[in-house]
Design a protein around this motif. Structure first.
Motif, short mmCIF file in Angstrom:
data_model
loop_
_atom_site.label_atom_id
_atom_site.label_comp_id
_atom_site.label_asym_id
_atom_site.label_seq_id
_atom_site.Cartn_x
_atom_site.Cartn_y
_atom_site.Cartn_z
N SER A 121 1.33 -1.34 -0.62
CA SER A 121 0.15 -0.09 -0.05
C SER A 121 0.72 1.38 -0.01
O SER A 121 2.10 1.07 0.85
N CYS B 41 -16.16 6.56 -4.96
CA CYS B 41 -15.25 5.88 -5.50
C CYS B 41 -15.17 6.68 -6.60
O CYS B 41 -15.09 6.95 -7.81
N THR C 215 -6.45 -3.30 2.73
CA THR C 215 -6.39 -2.54 1.09
C THR C 215 -6.65 -0.97 1.80
O THR C 215 -6.74 -0.49 0.07
N HIS D 69 -13.09 0.06 -11.24
CA HIS D 69 -13.37 0.51 -10.25
C HIS D 69 -11.48 -0.71 -9.13
O HIS D 69 -12.94 -1.67 -9.12
N THR D 70 -11.17 -0.46 -8.63
CA THR D 70 -10.03 -1.57 -7.97
C THR D 70 -9.60 -1.35 -6.74
O THR D 70 -8.50 -1.05 -6.02
N PRO D 71 -10.44 -1.81 -5.37
CA PRO D 71 -10.76 -1.71 -3.82
C PRO D 71 -9.51 -2.36 -3.32
O PRO D 71 -8.69 -2.24 -3.19
N PHE D 72 -9.33 -3.67 -4.24
CA PHE D 72 -8.53 -4.53 -4.08
C PHE D 72 -8.63 -5.50 -5.92
O PHE D 72 -9.56 -5.72 -5.79
N SER E 204 -1.95 -0.73 -8.58
CA SER E 204 -3.21 -1.00 -8.02
C SER E 204 -2.50 -2.04 -7.09
O SER E 204 -2.63 -1.96 -5.21
N ASN F 118 -5.66 0.75 -2.14
CA ASN F 118 -6.97 0.89 -2.90
C ASN F 118 -6.81 3.26 -2.72
O ASN F 118 -6.86 3.18 -1.46
N TRP F 119 -6.66 3.39 -3.86
CA TRP F 119 -6.60 5.52 -4.23
C TRP F 119 -8.43 5.35 -4.43
O TRP F 119 -8.25 7.00 -4.31
N TYR F 120 -9.52 5.14 -3.66
CA TYR F 120 -10.89 5.21 -3.69
C TYR F 120 -11.24 6.33 -4.96
O TYR F 120 -11.03 5.19 -5.77
N SER G 210 -8.93 5.07 -8.28
CA SER G 210 -8.21 4.15 -8.22
C SER G 210 -8.62 3.42 -9.61
O SER G 210 -7.87 2.64 -10.49
#
Ligand code: HMG
Length: 443
Positions: A44, A120, A163, A244-247, A324, A329-331, A334
């Motif tokens: 992270s 996000c 995350t 969108h990639t929270p993880f 990522s 996660n960059w909100y 992302s």
């Protein structure tokens, strides 16, 4: 109709790095593979003590303006998308404009500034707003600066802690864009949901497992809605699908859902049926909704192993996850990191003019909850723009946090605590946070 879209991108990561398998997992008593294989994360990014959403956003925007030779009078609109705002009245875009005005001749008095909020998905909504503003002819020849900036921090001990991430993506939206053209076709899936909330609190209250289901449901609805206006999406139509990639593990699930959807009733479904011995279940073949859903789950389990799906995933989805995987996660930023990852992958494959005109299928999502699907068409300046990014150098020079340092830095960024810790990296020529009331000077 003149093309409108994304003309330039800059990425700014937080300067600290938390290694998940080697530093985080042992302290949490977890198997490192839960992070690397399960969630799909290696590390992270974290902000040093002098970084925040304003400094990261301003530093990204300054590099973008310098590289493109843009002066304040060329920018008619500044929108910031964030879910980490510290001010309920004054938008973060005004703080960022204030930073930029310290270093440029001229100011942003003429520019319309705002802040976009819908978890996000707000970064994409801010791009949509800029697109509409230009299309409506209100831009007077000026471009729009859209900045997605977040410190995506969770309470320590929350399952979301693994995350976390922090960084900003600055994008210039303009006529005749170099990177991608946006289209008027969009699809939405939107519903009042309470899976991820921050009512007057800095760290989110999250129902993690439910949030995964809500993400998938809203994405499916958005894809259906998109196809209702743009027509069916074919496997061959899309070069990459940045989601969108929270993880990355979340996108692994979304990719499977999307693939099942876009192959249904197509010749690819017949090929897969020949390989796995069954077609997709149809609802009218089952007595109840439950029986149908169970049949879908079984089909998806088999689809995962099908060679057609694995190839598609490796080419269309996996490359979008590269950044990522190492920043978290960059909100709001992302999905824009996912797009940048895809384009970097295309450049690394040696693609150039043959990639112009190809399509990206972009899936944005914000908790609360709303998904948006739209397509973007690659433009002829894409490669030069993507090669101008310095994100590899930034990632390489991040400071590796020991676990105790991570906890201290987390406390520094907790608004409810007043903890002071020495900085771990040295500021270079950049905007730095110097304390409330004396915010954001440039060193
Ligand atoms: P958890 O409950 O600690 O993890 O947190 P888990 O037990 O579900 O394990 C995660 C995965 O690792 C699972 O894979 C495990 O099987 C696997 P899956 O079955 O799901 O494919 N696993 C292993 N794999 C290999 N070796 C092992 C091993 N152990 C386990 N040894 C949770 C997961 C998502 C709940 C947590 O991370 C969380 O709460 N995250 C925050 C919420 C979130 O990111 N939700 C995603 C959808 S909502 C969204 O994207 C919006 C958001 O960005 C906010 C916004 O819009 O503003 C969050």
């Amino acid at each position: 109709m003149t093309a409108v879209g994304i003309d330039a991108i800059e990425i700014r990561t937080g300067k600290l790095r938390l290694d998940l398998p080697n530093t985080f997992a042992p302290k949490k008593g977890e198997d490192p593979e839960k992070y690397t294989k399960g969630l799909g994360l290696e590390a992270s990014s974290f902000p040093d003590v002098y970084e925040d959403i304003v400094t990261m956003g301003a530093n990204a925007a300054k590099r973008l303006m310098d590289r493109k030779g843009i002066a304040p009078e060329d920018v008619g609109r500044i929108d910031v998308a964030t879910e980490s705002a510290f001010d309920h009245a004054k938008p973060v875009s005004t703080y960022i404009a204030g930073c930029l005005e310290q270093v440029y001749d001229g100011d942003f008095r003429h520019a319309n500034k705002g802040e976009r909020k819908f978890a996000c998905v707000a970064g994409t909504q801010a791009i949509d707003d800029a697109y509409n503003w230009i299309r409506a002819g209100r831009n007077r020849g000026r471009s729009a600066l859209v900045i997605a900036t977040d410190t995506a921090l969770y309470e320590r001990g929350d399952p979301g802690e693994a995350t976390q991430g922090a960084g900003a993506v600055a994008m210039l939206v303009d006529e005749d864009p170099s990177i991608v053209e946006l289209s008027t076709d969009q699809g939405y899936g939107s519903m009042d949901e309470t899976d991820f909330l921050k009512p007057n609190q800095q760290f989110p209250s999250v129902d993690g497992k439910r949030s995964v289901q809500v993400y998938l449901s809203r994405m499916r609805e958005a894809l259906e809605d998109y196809e209702a206006v743009a027509g069916p999406v074919g496997v061959e139509d899309v070069s990459y699908a940045p989601f969108h990639t929270p993880f990355p593990g979340m996108v692994r699930k979304a990719g499977l859902f999307a693939y099942r959807h876009i192959t249904r009733d197509s010749p690819v479904e017949d090929e897969i049926a020949a390989a796995i011995g069954r077609r997709q279940p149809r609802e009218d073949e089952y007595d109840s909704r439950e029986a149908y859903e169970e049949a879908i789950r079984e089909y998806m389990d088999e689809l995962k192993g099908a060679e057609q799906y694995r190839e598609w995933y490796a080419e269309t989805i996996e490359p979008t996850l590269e950044l990522s995987r190492v920043v978290g996660n960059w909100y709001t930023g992302s999905v824009h990191l996912a797009r940048a990852s895809a384009l970097r992958h295309a450049a690394a494959r040696g693609l150039d003019s043959e990639f112009v005109g190809r399509r990206l299928l972009v899936g944005s999502y914000g908790s609360g909850a709303q998904a948006e699907i739209h397509a973007e068409t690659v433009r002829d300046g894409w490669r030069e723009e993507i090669e101008a990014l310095d994100i590899d150098d930034q990632l390489e020079s991040r400071y590796d946090l020991a676990f105790e340092e991570y906890e201290q830095v987390h406390d520094v960024h907790d608004f409810d605590k007043s903890v002071e810790v020495e900085e771990l990296t040295a500021p270079e020529a950049e905007f730095v946070f110097t304390g409330w009331g004396r915010m954001n000077e440039r060193t």
